[in-house]
Design an enzyme around this catalytic site. Structure first.
Site, PDB file in Angstrom:
ATOM      1  N   ALA A  12     -24.345   1.752  15.828  1.00 17.40           N
ATOM      2  CA  ALA A  12     -24.868   1.586  17.190  1.00 17.40           C
ATOM      3  C   ALA A  12     -23.772   1.530  18.245  1.00 17.40           C
ATOM      4  CB  ALA A  12     -25.706   0.305  17.264  1.00 17.40           C
ATOM      5  N   ARG A  17     -13.202   5.231  22.278  1.00 21.37           N
ATOM      6  CA  ARG A  17     -11.924   5.925  22.132  1.00 21.37           C
ATOM      7  C   ARG A  17     -12.047   7.393  21.713  1.00 21.37           C
ATOM      8  NH1 ARG A  17      -9.406   1.365  18.444  1.00 21.37           N
ATOM      9  NH2 ARG A  17     -11.623   0.883  18.273  1.00 21.37           N
ATOM     10  N   THR A  82     -21.075  -6.627  15.706  1.00 23.30           N
ATOM     11  CA  THR A  82     -21.470  -6.206  14.356  1.00 23.30           C
ATOM     12  C   THR A  82     -22.428  -7.206  13.685  1.00 23.30           C
ATOM     13  OG1 THR A  82     -19.343  -7.132  13.617  1.00 23.30           O
ATOM     14  CG2 THR A  82     -19.447  -4.755  13.880  1.00 23.30           C
ATOM     15  N   GLY A 143      -9.524  -6.339  11.209  1.00 23.49           N
ATOM     16  CA  GLY A 143      -9.659  -7.780  11.020  1.00 23.49           C
ATOM     17  C   GLY A 143      -8.763  -8.211   9.863  1.00 23.49           C
ATOM     18  N   ARG A 303     -19.813  29.574   5.147  1.00 24.54           N
ATOM     19  CA  ARG A 303     -20.387  28.613   6.096  1.00 24.54           C
ATOM     20  C   ARG A 303     -21.495  27.753   5.535  1.00 24.54           C
ATOM     21  NH1 ARG A 303     -22.261  32.227  10.592  1.00 24.54           N
ATOM     22  NH2 ARG A 303     -23.336  30.312  11.117  1.00 24.54           N
ATOM     23  N   TYR A 357     -29.994  38.340  12.732  1.00 25.66           N
ATOM     24  CA  TYR A 357     -30.515  37.466  13.797  1.00 25.66           C
ATOM     25  C   TYR A 357     -30.974  38.273  14.998  1.00 25.66           C
ATOM     26  CZ  TYR A 357     -30.472  33.709  17.316  1.00 25.66           C
ATOM     27  OH  TYR A 357     -30.808  32.807  18.293  1.00 25.66           O
ATOM     28  N   ARG A 412     -25.899  59.232   9.544  1.00 23.44           N
ATOM     29  CA  ARG A 412     -24.772  59.830  10.244  1.00 23.44           C
ATOM     30  C   ARG A 412     -25.193  61.116  10.962  1.00 23.44           C
ATOM     31  NH1 ARG A 412     -20.850  60.994   5.727  1.00 23.44           N
ATOM     32  NH2 ARG A 412     -21.087  58.787   5.258  1.00 23.44           N
TER      33      ARG A 412
HETATM   34  C1  UD1 Z   1     -14.729  -4.004  12.418  1.00 21.27           C
HETATM   35  C2  UD1 Z   1     -14.511  -5.430  11.876  1.00 21.27           C
HETATM   36  C3  UD1 Z   1     -13.065  -5.543  11.406  1.00 21.27           C
HETATM   37  C4  UD1 Z   1     -12.779  -4.496  10.341  1.00 21.27           C
HETATM   38  C5  UD1 Z   1     -13.127  -3.088  10.841  1.00 21.27           C
HETATM   39  C6  UD1 Z   1     -13.078  -2.116   9.691  1.00 21.27           C
HETATM   40  C7  UD1 Z   1     -16.009  -6.928  13.108  1.00 21.27           C
HETATM   41  C8  UD1 Z   1     -16.103  -7.951  14.168  1.00 21.27           C
HETATM   42  N1  UD1 Z   1     -14.813  -6.386  12.896  1.00 21.27           N
HETATM   43  O1  UD1 Z   1     -13.879  -3.842  13.532  1.00 21.27           O
HETATM   44  O2  UD1 Z   1     -12.840  -6.842  10.863  1.00 21.27           O
HETATM   45  O3  UD1 Z   1     -11.425  -4.566   9.963  1.00 21.27           O
HETATM   46  O4  UD1 Z   1     -14.463  -3.055  11.390  1.00 21.27           O
HETATM   47  O5  UD1 Z   1     -13.234  -0.789  10.134  1.00 21.27           O
HETATM   48  O6  UD1 Z   1     -16.985  -6.637  12.450  1.00 21.27           O
HETATM   49  N2  UD1 Z   1     -21.445  -1.546  15.750  1.00 21.27           N
HETATM   50  C9  UD1 Z   1     -22.790  -1.675  15.956  1.00 21.27           C
HETATM   51  N3  UD1 Z   1     -23.222  -2.555  16.904  1.00 21.27           N
HETATM   52  C10 UD1 Z   1     -22.383  -3.293  17.646  1.00 21.27           C
HETATM   53  C11 UD1 Z   1     -20.995  -3.143  17.420  1.00 21.27           C
HETATM   54  C12 UD1 Z   1     -20.555  -2.256  16.458  1.00 21.27           C
HETATM   55  O7  UD1 Z   1     -23.604  -1.044  15.293  1.00 21.27           O
HETATM   56  O8  UD1 Z   1     -22.860  -4.064  18.482  1.00 21.27           O
HETATM   57  C13 UD1 Z   1     -20.990  -0.597  14.706  1.00 21.27           C
HETATM   58  C14 UD1 Z   1     -20.092   0.514  15.216  1.00 21.27           C
HETATM   59  O9  UD1 Z   1     -20.852   1.637  15.597  1.00 21.27           O
HETATM   60  C15 UD1 Z   1     -19.207   0.812  14.023  1.00 21.27           C
HETATM   61  C16 UD1 Z   1     -19.154  -0.511  13.269  1.00 21.27           C
HETATM   62  O10 UD1 Z   1     -20.212  -1.306  13.778  1.00 21.27           O
HETATM   63  O11 UD1 Z   1     -19.779   1.774  13.156  1.00 21.27           O
HETATM   64  C17 UD1 Z   1     -17.829  -1.247  13.471  1.00 21.27           C
HETATM   65  O12 UD1 Z   1     -17.646  -1.458  14.858  1.00 21.27           O
HETATM   66  P1  UD1 Z   1     -16.248  -1.246  15.531  1.00 21.27           P
HETATM   67  O13 UD1 Z   1     -16.379  -1.555  16.964  1.00 21.27           O
HETATM   68  O14 UD1 Z   1     -15.667   0.064  15.141  1.00 21.27           O
HETATM   69  O15 UD1 Z   1     -15.468  -2.462  14.834  1.00 21.27           O
HETATM   70  P2  UD1 Z   1     -13.937  -2.601  14.594  1.00 21.27           P
HETATM   71  O16 UD1 Z   1     -13.277  -3.080  15.825  1.00 21.27           O
HETATM   72  O17 UD1 Z   1     -13.416  -1.365  13.974  1.00 21.27           O
END
Ligand code: UD1
Ligand code: CA
Length: 427
Positions: A12, A17, A82, A143, A303, A357, A412
């Site tokens: 979500a 970036r 998360t 983390g 492909r 196509y 031809r």
């Molecule tokens: C997260 C972990 C970090 C870990 C890393 C591994 C947390 C707080 N941190 O950090 O410890 O080392 O992943 O890759 O969990 N997402 C949602 N909803 C939200 C926020 C995020 O669905 O509200 C999803 C994002 O789309 C993504 C995943 O959760 O797929 C991780 O989120 P991201 O922001 O990339 O976390 P990191 O900072 O990478």
């Protein structure tokens, strides 16, 4: 079969970036979205997968619905972190008493085998909560896994909340968890957001579990490549390269010659038989099956949906899409073969095009070439069209209707030769 194990895939987040209008998890490697890799890697392990969608929810939902009928999407809006994301499945799993594996949709390199080992580790340790960790020489942005003096787990600290001392820790959170759902579920109503990012961190379930006397463990992954997360375009290119190197390595292990691994790209979902040679600058995407003793490339582009039997040649600058090609057939040079079926011992002359196509009706049609057909150079086969067994097509023809067996088809215009014409022009 009820394995009583579900997956929750976090997808979500915004992916700021990436600097893109496309949601991060729908960015592709070999024409397959990152999320697709994660869903494919869990599909043999769990009996149900929930994908948490939020940012660009409609697009991500449409992808899941169109490609993974067994998966469900759950909306998280707004996206508060998360931990908040996982809490979105609480209503759906209200009475569930099995295990939940949590993964991130931006981590496509994780292997099914690793996930199996991870779950097995969880079970054999009678763990209530297991987090996957790995050692990174450069742990920035991940983390950190913080351990007690006796080496047992204490908590996970995010980069932005970490002290200098904690930042030096190289053991990081891979973002993959296995939980005994009914034991960990209460944590989701108790998470708080007082941290540097003001988010509900999933990582806080570790310290919550410890405080509540649960059995919390970390499974340390040896091959840290597998949990490489995609946060930027640089990461996307790097992950594609890791995935490709892995594939080329396993093909070579199984008897395929890759003349130049540095310029060859072959998707995970492509099978290739022994003694086939893949020449430089070949790009193979999607799901394909190539037999033994074939020659592919240089500069071939497959492909997806391509099946090539043994002893075939797909040569220089040949593009093939959705085609079934039987044994001993050659498509040597500069051709396009799409939506086609080619029999055995077929020869396709240079510059042959299947015109599959119609851009006005947007309809794609099929070209069928039966065994022993020979197509002369620079032919256009206007689909739908069938060339029956053994028939020949003269070079430079445009074929618009069925050609009977063993016939010669030719469109031809007759060759005219005007003797001494050049001389007659000069004064
Ligand atoms: C997260 C972990 C970090 C870990 C890393 C591994 C947390 C707080 N941190 O950090 O410890 O080392 O992943 O890759 O969990 N997402 C949602 N909803 C939200 C926020 C995020 O669905 O509200 C999803 C994002 O789309 C993504 C995943 O959760 O797929 C991780 O989120 P991201 O922001 O990339 O976390 P990191 O900072 O990478
Ligand atoms: Ca991430």
């Amino acid at each position: 079969m009820d394995k009583q194990i579900k997956a929750v895939i976090l997808a979500a987040g915004k992916g700021t970036r990436m600097k893109s209008n496309t949601p991060k998890v729908l960015h592709k490697i070999f024409e397959k979205p990152l999320l697709g890799y994660v869903l494919d890697n869990v599909k043999n392990i769990v009996n149900e997968a929930f994908v948490i969608v939020g940012h660009h929810a409609e697009e991500v939902t449409a992808y899941v619905e169109n490609n993974y009928v067994a998966a469900k999407t759950v909306l998280q809006s707004p996206q508060l972190g998360t931990g908040h994301a996982v809490s979105m499945v609480c209503p759906a799993l209200e009475n569930f008493d099995g295990q939940v594996i949590i993964l991130c949709g931006d981590t496509p390199l994780i292997k099914e085998e690793t996930l199996n080992n991870f779950v097995e580790y969880h079970n054999s340790n009678n763990s209530d909560l297991t987090v996957m960790s790995t050692i990174f020489e450069n742990p920035t942005n991940y983390g950190r896994i913080i351990r007690e003096a006796d080496n047992s787990l204490k908590c996970i600290v995010e980069e932005k909340d970490a002290t200098q001392e904690q930042k030096a820790v190289k053991e990081v959170n891979a973002g993959i968890y296995c939980l005994n759902w009914s034991k960990i579920k209460p944590a989701f109503s108790q998470l708080t957001s007082n941290n540097a990012q003001g988010e509900y961190y999933l990582t806080d379930i570790i310290s919550w579990g410890k405080k509540n006397g649960l059995n919390v463990n970390a499974y340390i992954l040896e091959n840290s490549d597998e949990i490489y997360g995609i946060n930027s375009r640089h990461n996307l290119a790097e992950a594609a390269k890791i995935m490709n190197d892995r594939k080329l390595y396993s093909l070579m292990e199984n008897g395929v010659t890759i003349v130049d691994p540095s310029s060859t790209w072959i998707s995970e979902d492509t099978e290739i038989g022994a003694d086939t040679i893949v020449y430089p600058a070949t790009y193979i995407e999607g799901k394909n099956k190539i037999g033994q003793n074939c020659k592919i490339g240089p500069c071939a582009h497959l492909r997806g949906g391509v099946e090539v039997a043994d002893n075939c040649k797909i040569g220089n600058f040949v593009e093939v899409k959705k085609a079934k090609i039987d044994h001993n057939t050659n498509v040597g040079h500069l051709s396009y073969i799409g939506d086609s079926e080619l029999g055995a011992n077929v020869n396709i002359g240079a510059g042959t095009i299947t015109a599959n196509y119609n851009p006005l009706t947007k309809v794609k049609s099929k070209t069928v070439l039966k065994d022993d057909v020979k197509i002369g150079s620079n032919t256009v086969l206007v689909a739908p069209v069938t060339i029956n067994e053994g028939a020949n097509v003269g070079a430079g023809s445009v074929i618009t209707k069925e050609v009977p067996s063993w016939a010669l088809a030719l469109t031809r215009t007759p060759l005219k030769i005007l003797a001494d014409w050049v001389k007659s022009q000069s004064k």
